[in-house]
Design a protein around this motif. Structure first.
Motif, PDB file in Angstrom:
ATOM      1  N   ILE A 123       4.907   0.886 -13.220  1.00  0.00           N
ATOM      2  CA  ILE A 123       5.064   2.306 -12.928  1.00  0.00           C
ATOM      3  C   ILE A 123       6.072   2.945 -13.877  1.00  0.00           C
ATOM      4  O   ILE A 123       5.845   4.017 -14.448  1.00  0.00           O
ATOM      5  N   ARG A 124       7.208   2.276 -14.063  1.00  0.00           N
ATOM      6  CA  ARG A 124       8.230   2.819 -14.961  1.00  0.00           C
ATOM      7  C   ARG A 124       7.727   2.916 -16.397  1.00  0.00           C
ATOM      8  O   ARG A 124       8.041   3.874 -17.116  1.00  0.00           O
ATOM      9  N   ALA A 125       6.936   1.924 -16.828  1.00  0.00           N
ATOM     10  CA  ALA A 125       6.418   1.948 -18.198  1.00  0.00           C
ATOM     11  C   ALA A 125       5.514   3.149 -18.440  1.00  0.00           C
ATOM     12  O   ALA A 125       5.400   3.633 -19.574  1.00  0.00           O
ATOM     13  N   ARG A 126       4.891   3.636 -17.383  1.00  0.00           N
ATOM     14  CA  ARG A 126       3.947   4.749 -17.515  1.00  0.00           C
ATOM     15  C   ARG A 126       4.569   6.091 -17.128  1.00  0.00           C
ATOM     16  O   ARG A 126       3.909   7.127 -17.230  1.00  0.00           O
ATOM     17  N   GLY A 127       5.791   6.070 -16.646  1.00  0.00           N
ATOM     18  CA  GLY A 127       6.465   7.314 -16.310  1.00  0.00           C
ATOM     19  C   GLY A 127       5.897   8.021 -15.102  1.00  0.00           C
ATOM     20  O   GLY A 127       5.977   9.255 -15.009  1.00  0.00           O
ATOM     21  N   ILE A 128       5.286   7.268 -14.176  1.00  0.00           N
ATOM     22  CA  ILE A 128       4.768   7.902 -12.970  1.00  0.00           C
ATOM     23  C   ILE A 128       5.735   7.652 -11.817  1.00  0.00           C
ATOM     24  O   ILE A 128       6.656   6.844 -11.903  1.00  0.00           O
ATOM     25  N   ARG A 129       5.526   8.360 -10.703  1.00  0.00           N
ATOM     26  CA  ARG A 129       6.549   8.366  -9.653  1.00  0.00           C
ATOM     27  C   ARG A 129       6.528   7.117  -8.783  1.00  0.00           C
ATOM     28  O   ARG A 129       7.594   6.605  -8.411  1.00  0.00           O
ATOM     29  N   GLY A 130       5.351   6.626  -8.414  1.00  0.00           N
ATOM     30  CA  GLY A 130       5.379   5.497  -7.499  1.00  0.00           C
ATOM     31  C   GLY A 130       4.011   4.987  -7.126  1.00  0.00           C
ATOM     32  O   GLY A 130       2.984   5.393  -7.673  1.00  0.00           O
ATOM     33  N   ALA A 131       4.009   4.065  -6.151  1.00  0.00           N
ATOM     34  CA  ALA A 131       2.795   3.400  -5.696  1.00  0.00           C
ATOM     35  C   ALA A 131       2.482   3.807  -4.263  1.00  0.00           C
ATOM     36  O   ALA A 131       3.360   4.226  -3.509  1.00  0.00           O
ATOM     37  N   GLU A 132       1.211   3.667  -3.901  1.00  0.00           N
ATOM     38  CA  GLU A 132       0.785   3.766  -2.512  1.00  0.00           C
ATOM     39  C   GLU A 132       0.240   2.417  -2.085  1.00  0.00           C
ATOM     40  O   GLU A 132      -0.491   1.766  -2.838  1.00  0.00           O
ATOM     41  N   VAL A 133       0.578   1.996  -0.877  1.00  0.00           N
ATOM     42  CA  VAL A 133       0.110   0.714  -0.375  1.00  0.00           C
ATOM     43  C   VAL A 133      -0.521   0.915   0.995  1.00  0.00           C
ATOM     44  O   VAL A 133      -0.088   1.753   1.788  1.00  0.00           O
ATOM     45  N   PHE A 134      -1.580   0.147   1.260  1.00  0.00           N
ATOM     46  CA  PHE A 134      -2.326   0.193   2.520  1.00  0.00           C
ATOM     47  C   PHE A 134      -1.634  -0.744   3.506  1.00  0.00           C
ATOM     48  O   PHE A 134      -1.489  -1.935   3.250  1.00  0.00           O
ATOM     49  N   MET A 135      -1.214  -0.206   4.644  1.00  0.00           N
ATOM     50  CA  MET A 135      -0.391  -0.975   5.564  1.00  0.00           C
ATOM     51  C   MET A 135      -1.093  -2.215   6.108  1.00  0.00           C
ATOM     52  O   MET A 135      -0.455  -3.242   6.349  1.00  0.00           O
ATOM     53  N   ASN A 136      -2.397  -2.143   6.297  1.00  0.00           N
ATOM     54  CA  ASN A 136      -3.127  -3.305   6.810  1.00  0.00           C
ATOM     55  C   ASN A 136      -3.130  -4.459   5.808  1.00  0.00           C
ATOM     56  O   ASN A 136      -3.348  -5.615   6.188  1.00  0.00           O
ATOM     57  N   ASP A 137      -2.901  -4.150   4.514  1.00  0.00           N
ATOM     58  CA  ASP A 137      -2.786  -5.211   3.515  1.00  0.00           C
ATOM     59  C   ASP A 137      -1.477  -5.984   3.674  1.00  0.00           C
ATOM     60  O   ASP A 137      -1.394  -7.150   3.302  1.00  0.00           O
ATOM     61  N   LEU A 138      -0.468  -5.300   4.192  1.00  0.00           N
ATOM     62  CA  LEU A 138       0.843  -5.935   4.336  1.00  0.00           C
ATOM     63  C   LEU A 138       0.946  -6.757   5.615  1.00  0.00           C
ATOM     64  O   LEU A 138       1.585  -7.802   5.638  1.00  0.00           O
ATOM     65  N   LYS A 139       0.344  -6.253   6.685  1.00  0.00           N
ATOM     66  CA  LYS A 139       0.357  -6.954   7.967  1.00  0.00           C
ATOM     67  C   LYS A 139      -0.889  -6.537   8.729  1.00  0.00           C
ATOM     68  O   LYS A 139      -1.146  -5.345   8.878  1.00  0.00           O
ATOM     69  N   PRO A 140      -1.709  -7.498   9.206  1.00  0.00           N
ATOM     70  CA  PRO A 140      -2.941  -7.143   9.922  1.00  0.00           C
ATOM     71  C   PRO A 140      -2.673  -6.136  11.038  1.00  0.00           C
ATOM     72  O   PRO A 140      -1.652  -6.212  11.740  1.00  0.00           O
ATOM     73  N   VAL A 177       7.285   1.761  -4.089  1.00  0.00           N
ATOM     74  CA  VAL A 177       6.323   2.350  -3.153  1.00  0.00           C
ATOM     75  C   VAL A 177       6.874   3.664  -2.628  1.00  0.00           C
ATOM     76  O   VAL A 177       7.969   3.722  -2.066  1.00  0.00           O
ATOM     77  N   ARG A 178       6.097   4.729  -2.813  1.00  0.00           N
ATOM     78  CA  ARG A 178       6.507   6.069  -2.382  1.00  0.00           C
ATOM     79  C   ARG A 178       5.516   6.709  -1.422  1.00  0.00           C
ATOM     80  O   ARG A 178       5.764   7.806  -0.912  1.00  0.00           O
ATOM     81  N   ARG A 179       4.380   6.050  -1.212  1.00  0.00           N
ATOM     82  CA  ARG A 179       3.364   6.557  -0.287  1.00  0.00           C
ATOM     83  C   ARG A 179       2.833   5.377   0.533  1.00  0.00           C
ATOM     84  O   ARG A 179       2.555   4.309  -0.026  1.00  0.00           O
ATOM     85  N   LEU A 180       2.680   5.588   1.849  1.00  0.00           N
ATOM     86  CA  LEU A 180       2.102   4.576   2.724  1.00  0.00           C
ATOM     87  C   LEU A 180       0.774   5.089   3.268  1.00  0.00           C
ATOM     88  O   LEU A 180       0.664   6.258   3.663  1.00  0.00           O
TER      89      LEU A 180
END
Length: 401
Positions: free
Chosen positions: A37-54, A78-81
């Motif tokens: 993300i830093r290499a591309r100068g964008i703000r952040g990532a979004e992650v799907f909560m079910n991927d982290l914990k069923p 991560v800036r969006r959930l």
């Protein structure tokens, strides 16, 4: 597993100053996310909560586990959930044809296993805990689906009217907001709740600008947290080719007179129909100030209406047990509907999407989410999409010349 791509090239044109960019990441992408993300100068990532914990389990079990999760997500940028979600909320939460839902699951025991209980308490508790996590991260958005679909894609027909489903989405969201308020989690400074539009063919829910106008009028939102996140791929689920010409591949009852007029004006061009269909919804003047994000990806034109009222076309249906049918239905969904391919690999012209972005960003700050979650290498696809989007001429600038 995504390749650890380290080389990136700055696009020749930059986004509008009011745009912040994000990228969807799977759990396996998070280790490299912050550096990429830093290499591309964008703000952040979004992650799907079910991927982290069923979704059947609590998000975390102990304070130590919670602290470790917060630390991991912060370190990954991560800036969006993106919320977990379950099928059939109209029947389960709003109790519309609940008996039919039990029959389709074959028993209340299986229903309990899928939803975590028989009351909806687990579902809302999980959502509230996810939103609490968004607050701990000072996230920019918590994405919440207004979607009703069947737990086995293509296996069961929708027997509930679209209007009833939309009413149920308002009931569900109002309860969610009340649960958040009861827990002291929501305020005018907590993360926005970004309502994502449902797809077409195998889903019902809030799908059009008219739907969202009606929905927002029904829901009491005293903290003013509700916003719209338009997923372009989801809008494109409705569009395809019929007899070689552009058309809405939907039951006649779902095609409105305005949609028929778009078909007529497109004169057979699937690109023109797709562009006009997206603009009609995303740039609806009644909603412009509620749009917080565009979820950008593309979708190739279908030539088959694979799903009708939720049921898979018999020519493509697979016999067998539930697991076999579920796998077959999901494969068609991912191949022809929820494919989220790179912008320009489907029906959209990147310059037209750039115009959408610039139009919204001229009005207020806008988040652009690069929704590329199905790519084998999300970073390579991100580079391709950003190059196409930001090197495309700004339609607004062209129009002003």
């Amino acid at each position: 597993m995504s390749t650890d791509t380290t080389t990136t090239h700055a696009p020749p044109l930059t986004p509008h100053a009011a745009v912040t960019e994000y990228v969807t990441c799977r759990a396996e992408d998070l280790g490299a996310a912050d550096r990429m993300i830093r290499a591309r100068g964008i703000r952040g990532a979004e992650v799907f909560m079910n991927d982290l914990k069923p979704r059947t389990a609590p998000l975390t079990d102990t304070p130590e586990e919670r602290a470790a999760l917060v630390s991991e997500l912060r370190a990954a940028g991560v800036r969006r959930l993106h919320s977990s979600y379950w099928a059939a909320p109209t029947a389960f939460v709003a109790n519309v044809q609940f008996g039919e839902l039990v029959e389709r699951f074959e028993s209340t025991d299986q229903l309990h296993e899928y939803f975590g209980d028989l009351t909806g308490a687990h579902m809302f508790s999980r959502w509230c805990d996810e939103y609490a996590l968004a607050g701990e991260l000072a996230a920019d958005a918590y994405v919440f689906h207004l979607i009703d679909y069947m737990p086995v894609d293509g296996a069961w027909e929708f027997t509930v009217d679209r209007q009833v489903v939309l009413d149920a989405m308002a009931v569900l969201t109002q309860r969610f907001l009340r649960e958040l308020e009861d827990r002291g989690l929501i305020s005018e400074s907590s993360p926005v709740i970004e309502l994502e539009n449902a797809g077409w063919g195998l889903e019902f829910g809030a799908q059009t600008a008219d739907d969202f106008v009606e929905f927002l009028a029904k829901v009491h939102d005293p903290a003013h947290r509700l916003r719209l996140g338009w997923d372009l791929n989801h809008l494109l689920h409705a569009v395809g080719l019929s007899d070689g010409g552009a058309a809405f591949l939907l039951p006649d009852a779902e095609v409105t007179p305005r949609m028929r007029e778009l078909e007529r004006r497109a004169a057979g061009s699937v690109r023109d129909l797709s562009t006009a269909w997206i603009a009609q919804n995303v740039l609806d003047e009644r909603l412009l100030d509620r749009v917080s994000a565009l979820h950008v990806s593309d979708c190739p034109a279908k030539e088959v209406e694979y799903f009708r009222n939720g049921v898979l076309d018999r020519a493509h249906a697979v016999d067998g047990d539930r697991a076999t049918r579920q796998e077959a239905g999901l494969r068609i969904v991912l191949d022809h509907y929820d494919n989220h391919v790179c912008l320009g690999d489907g029906v959209l012209d990147p310059a037209e999407v750039r115009l959408l972005v610039d139009t919204l960003a001229a009005r207020h700050p806008l988040m652009v989410l690069h929704e590329l979650k199905n790519a084998p290498d999300v970073w390579a696809e991100l580079d391709r999409q950003r190059a196409r989007l930001w090197s495309a001429p700004s339609g607004r600038q062209d129009a002003e010349r």
